[in-house]
Design a protein around this motif. Structure first.
Motif, PDB file in Angstrom:
ATOM      1  N   GLY A  91      26.881 -14.315  -7.994  1.00 53.07           N
ATOM      2  CA  GLY A  91      28.096 -13.626  -8.399  1.00 53.07           C
ATOM      3  C   GLY A  91      27.786 -12.181  -8.716  1.00 53.07           C
ATOM      4  N   GLU A  92      28.685 -11.537  -9.466  1.00 48.92           N
ATOM      5  CA  GLU A  92      28.526 -10.112  -9.750  1.00 48.92           C
ATOM      6  C   GLU A  92      27.250  -9.837 -10.546  1.00 48.92           C
ATOM      7  N   ALA A  93      26.945 -10.705 -11.497  1.00 44.46           N
ATOM      8  CA  ALA A  93      25.749 -10.475 -12.315  1.00 44.46           C
ATOM      9  C   ALA A  93      24.490 -10.536 -11.454  1.00 44.46           C
ATOM     10  N   LEU A  94      24.422 -11.521 -10.553  1.00 50.06           N
ATOM     11  CA  LEU A  94      23.251 -11.634  -9.686  1.00 50.06           C
ATOM     12  C   LEU A  94      23.171 -10.451  -8.733  1.00 50.06           C
ATOM     13  N   ASP A  95      24.308 -10.035  -8.177  1.00 49.36           N
ATOM     14  CA  ASP A  95      24.308  -8.877  -7.277  1.00 49.36           C
ATOM     15  C   ASP A  95      23.770  -7.638  -8.001  1.00 49.36           C
ATOM     16  N   CYS A  96      24.184  -7.460  -9.243  1.00 49.32           N
ATOM     17  CA  CYS A  96      23.725  -6.320 -10.036  1.00 49.32           C
ATOM     18  C   CYS A  96      22.226  -6.428 -10.314  1.00 49.32           C
ATOM     19  N   PHE A  97      21.767  -7.638 -10.589  1.00 52.61           N
ATOM     20  CA  PHE A  97      20.354  -7.896 -10.859  1.00 52.61           C
ATOM     21  C   PHE A  97      19.505  -7.550  -9.646  1.00 52.61           C
ATOM     22  N   VAL A  98      19.914  -8.005  -8.481  1.00 48.52           N
ATOM     23  CA  VAL A  98      19.159  -7.731  -7.258  1.00 48.52           C
ATOM     24  C   VAL A  98      19.211  -6.246  -6.927  1.00 48.52           C
ATOM     25  N   ALA A  99      20.383  -5.633  -7.101  1.00 43.97           N
ATOM     26  CA  ALA A  99      20.509  -4.203  -6.819  1.00 43.97           C
ATOM     27  C   ALA A  99      19.583  -3.380  -7.704  1.00 43.97           C
ATOM     28  N   ALA A 100      19.396  -3.810  -8.948  1.00 40.72           N
ATOM     29  CA  ALA A 100      18.495  -3.094  -9.853  1.00 40.72           C
ATOM     30  C   ALA A 100      17.063  -3.145  -9.334  1.00 40.72           C
ATOM     31  N   HIS A 101      16.624  -4.327  -8.890  1.00 41.45           N
ATOM     32  CA  HIS A 101      15.274  -4.446  -8.351  1.00 41.45           C
ATOM     33  C   HIS A 101      15.125  -3.689  -7.039  1.00 41.45           C
ATOM     34  N   ALA A 102      16.159  -3.735  -6.204  1.00 44.18           N
ATOM     35  CA  ALA A 102      16.106  -2.993  -4.944  1.00 44.18           C
ATOM     36  C   ALA A 102      16.070  -1.489  -5.209  1.00 44.18           C
ATOM     37  N   GLY A 103      16.873  -1.046  -6.156  1.00 45.94           N
ATOM     38  CA  GLY A 103      16.897   0.377  -6.478  1.00 45.94           C
ATOM     39  C   GLY A 103      15.567   0.868  -7.016  1.00 45.94           C
ATOM     40  N   MET A 104      14.893   0.035  -7.803  1.00 42.37           N
ATOM     41  CA  MET A 104      13.584   0.429  -8.314  1.00 42.37           C
ATOM     42  C   MET A 104      12.607   0.657  -7.166  1.00 42.37           C
ATOM     43  N   ARG A 134      12.243 -12.327  -0.543  1.00 38.41           N
ATOM     44  CA  ARG A 134      10.967 -11.766  -0.985  1.00 38.41           C
ATOM     45  C   ARG A 134      10.957 -11.555  -2.500  1.00 38.41           C
ATOM     46  N   LEU A 135      12.055 -11.080  -3.035  1.00 39.22           N
ATOM     47  CA  LEU A 135      12.128 -10.838  -4.484  1.00 39.22           C
ATOM     48  C   LEU A 135      12.003 -12.142  -5.255  1.00 39.22           C
ATOM     49  N   SER A 136      12.663 -13.185  -4.782  1.00 36.07           N
ATOM     50  CA  SER A 136      12.589 -14.473  -5.474  1.00 36.07           C
ATOM     51  C   SER A 136      11.165 -15.007  -5.481  1.00 36.07           C
ATOM     52  N   ARG A 137      10.491 -14.904  -4.329  1.00 35.34           N
ATOM     53  CA  ARG A 137       9.106 -15.381  -4.271  1.00 35.34           C
ATOM     54  C   ARG A 137       8.221 -14.553  -5.194  1.00 35.34           C
ATOM     55  N   TYR A 138       8.446 -13.239  -5.172  1.00 34.29           N
ATOM     56  CA  TYR A 138       7.605 -12.362  -5.990  1.00 34.29           C
ATOM     57  C   TYR A 138       7.804 -12.634  -7.480  1.00 34.29           C
ATOM     58  N   LEU A 139       9.050 -12.772  -7.909  1.00 37.62           N
ATOM     59  CA  LEU A 139       9.311 -13.021  -9.326  1.00 37.62           C
ATOM     60  C   LEU A 139       8.776 -14.378  -9.760  1.00 37.62           C
ATOM     61  N   ASP A 140       8.781 -15.350  -8.862  1.00 40.78           N
ATOM     62  CA  ASP A 140       8.202 -16.657  -9.189  1.00 40.78           C
ATOM     63  C   ASP A 140       6.699 -16.569  -9.426  1.00 40.78           C
ATOM     64  N   ASP A 141       6.056 -15.609  -8.749  1.00 39.69           N
ATOM     65  CA  ASP A 141       4.605 -15.487  -8.866  1.00 39.69           C
ATOM     66  C   ASP A 141       4.174 -14.664 -10.074  1.00 39.69           C
ATOM     67  N   ARG A 185      17.096 -15.123 -12.562  1.00 40.37           N
ATOM     68  CA  ARG A 185      16.042 -15.524 -11.625  1.00 40.37           C
ATOM     69  C   ARG A 185      16.342 -16.899 -11.041  1.00 40.37           C
ATOM     70  N   ALA A 186      16.842 -17.807 -11.899  1.00 37.43           N
ATOM     71  CA  ALA A 186      17.215 -19.145 -11.406  1.00 37.43           C
ATOM     72  C   ALA A 186      18.383 -19.060 -10.438  1.00 37.43           C
ATOM     73  N   ALA A 187      19.351 -18.166 -10.733  1.00 38.55           N
ATOM     74  CA  ALA A 187      20.491 -17.993  -9.826  1.00 38.55           C
ATOM     75  C   ALA A 187      20.004 -17.469  -8.473  1.00 38.55           C
ATOM     76  N   LEU A 188      19.054 -16.553  -8.487  1.00 40.36           N
ATOM     77  CA  LEU A 188      18.517 -16.003  -7.244  1.00 40.36           C
ATOM     78  C   LEU A 188      17.775 -17.088  -6.463  1.00 40.36           C
ATOM     79  N   ALA A 189      16.940 -17.864  -7.146  1.00 37.28           N
ATOM     80  CA  ALA A 189      16.203 -18.937  -6.477  1.00 37.28           C
ATOM     81  C   ALA A 189      17.143 -19.954  -5.872  1.00 37.28           C
ATOM     82  N   ARG A 190      18.223 -20.274  -6.566  1.00 41.87           N
ATOM     83  CA  ARG A 190      19.193 -21.239  -6.052  1.00 41.87           C
ATOM     84  C   ARG A 190      19.887 -20.694  -4.812  1.00 41.87           C
ATOM     85  N   GLN A 191      20.246 -19.410  -4.852  1.00 45.09           N
ATOM     86  CA  GLN A 191      20.946 -18.818  -3.710  1.00 45.09           C
ATOM     87  C   GLN A 191      20.032 -18.746  -2.503  1.00 45.09           C
ATOM     88  N   VAL A 192      18.769 -18.377  -2.746  1.00 50.06           N
ATOM     89  CA  VAL A 192      17.814 -18.291  -1.621  1.00 50.06           C
ATOM     90  C   VAL A 192      17.585 -19.668  -1.012  1.00 50.06           C
TER      91      VAL A 192
END
Length: 307
Positions: free
Chosen positions: A231-244, A256-263, A295-302
Motif C-alpha cells: 500500500g502507500e506506506a510500503l510504496d513510501c518505504f521502498v521509495a526511500a530506499h531507492a532514493g538513498m 533485491r531490496l527484500s533479499r538484502y534487508l533479510d540478510d 519489511r514483512a509487507a515487502l517480503a510478502r509482496q515479493v
C-alpha cells in the motif's frame, strides 16, 4: 493584652498555639516585626502579629523555605510562584519514590538466581533514570552525514521518556536499555533500519526523510494489529530506499531490496527497539516495529505480487 493593645511574646505564643522560642526565631529573622518594647526592654506585638504568625506557620507547614516565606509576606503574588515551585519539587520527589518502590518490587519478586544481576542493573540506574546515555547511543549509531534536524527528530521519537509511575518491568527495561547503551560503544556502525549500501552510494537524509513518512503511514496499521500488506506506506518505504541509492522503484529493485534487508542483521539494534517498547509508557509502535512491519509487507509482496 495590655492597656495599649499589645501582647507580650508569651501572650502571642499562647494565642498562636506555639512556643516563645518559635516567636523569637521568626522575630529575629525579621518575619514578625515587634510593635514596641516595654520599659524593661521586652518585645510587644500588636493584634496584627497574630494573623501574620499564623500565616507564617501555615506557609512553613507547606514546607516552604524561610526565604520563600519572607518573599510571600512581602509580596502576596509571590505565593503562586512559591506553591508552583514546591509542587514541582514534590512531583520530582514522588517520581523518585515511585521508581524506587518499583525497583524494590522488582528485586523482591524475582527468582533468587536472578537477584544479583537485577541488583547490578538497577544499581547503575538513577531514580527516575536520565535518558541522556540512551540518546547518545542512538546518535552514535545513526549515519554520520545525517542532518541535525533529522537526528533530533529521530532521537525525540525513539528514546522513551521515563513514566512517572513505572511498573517493575519498565524499571528492568530501562536498566537493560542503559546497560546496552553503555556496553555497545563502538560496536554498531549503522542503526537499523538503515543498512549500509553495497555499492557505496548512500544518501541517508533521503532515506530517513522517506522512512519518517513511511513509518507515519504504517503506524495506524501496526497499532491496530493488521497483517502487513502492500500500500502507500510500503510504496513510501521502498521509495526511500531507492532514493538513498539513486535507483528506480521497479519489481526487480523490490526483490533485491527484500533479499538484502533479510540478510542485514543488527542484533544490538533489534534489542534496542525491543527494550524501548518494553520501557515506553505509551502503546505507540517503535521505529523498529514499524520497520519490521514494512519489511514483512515487502517480503510478502515479493513472494506473491498478486497479493
Amino acid at each position: 493584652m495590655s492597656a495599649d493593645g499589645t501582647w507580650s511574646i508569651g501572650e502571642l505564643a499562647e494565642r498562636a498555639g506555639t512556643t516563645v522560642k518559635t516567636v523569637r526565631f521568626y522575630s529575629d529573622l525579621g518575619l514578625l516585626p515587634e510593635t514596641s518594647r516595654s520599659a524593661g526592654g521586652h518585645r510587644r506585638y500588636g493584634p496584627g502579629a497574630l494573623d501574620r504568625l499564623l500565616l507564617i506557620r501555615s506557609l512553613r507547614g507547606l514546607d516552604l523555605p524561610v526565604a520563600e516565606v519572607g518573599r510571600v509576606l512581602d509580596r502576596e503574588e509571590a505565593l503562586e510562584d512559591a506553591v508552583a515551585g514546591k509542587l514541582r519539587e514534590l512531583g520530582s520527589r514522588m517520581a523518585e519514590l515511585r521508581w524506587r518502590e518499583a525497583a524494590l518490587r522488582l528485586v523482591r519478586d524475582c527468582p533468587a538466581e536472578e537477584r544479583a544481576d537485577r541488583l547490578r542493573l538497577i544499581g547503575a540506574l538513577d531514580s527516575p533514570p536520565s535518558t541522556a546515555a540512551v540518546a547518545r547511543f542512538l546518535r552514535r549509531v545513526l549515519p554520520p552525514r545525517l542532518p541535525s534536524r533529522l537526528v533530533a527528530s529521530i532521537t525525540d521519537a525513539a528514546v522513551p521518556a521515563p513514566p512517572d509511575d513505572p511498573t517493575p518491568g519498565q524499571v528492568l527495561a530501562f536498566a537493560r536499555l542503559h546497560a546496552l547503551a553503555a556496553d555497545a560503544a563502538g560496536t554498531v556502525s549503522v542503526c537499523r533500519p538503515v543498512a549500509s549500501v553495497p555499492d557505496g552510494a548512500c544518501r541517508p537524509a533521503v532515506l530517513y526523510d522517506g522512512l519518517t513518512e513511511a513509518f507515519a503511514l504504517a503506524a495506524p496499521d501496526v497499532r491496530a494489529g493488521r497483517a502487513p500488506y502492500g500500500g502507500e506506506a510500503l510504496d513510501c518505504f521502498v521509495a526511500a530506499h531507492a532514493g538513498m541509492r539513486g535507483a528506480r522503484d521497479t519489481p526487480e529493485f523490490r526483490r533485491r531490496l527484500s533479499r538484502y534487508l533479510d540478510d542485514v542483521a543488527h542484533p544490538r539494534i533489534d534489542r534496542f527497539w525491543q527494550l524501548t517498547a518494553e520501557a515506553a509508557a505509551t502503546p505507540e509502535p517503535t521505529f523498529g516495529a514499524l520497520d519490521d512491519w514494512l519489511r514483512a509487507a515487502l517480503a510478502r509482496q515479493v513472494a506473491d505480487p498478486a497479493a
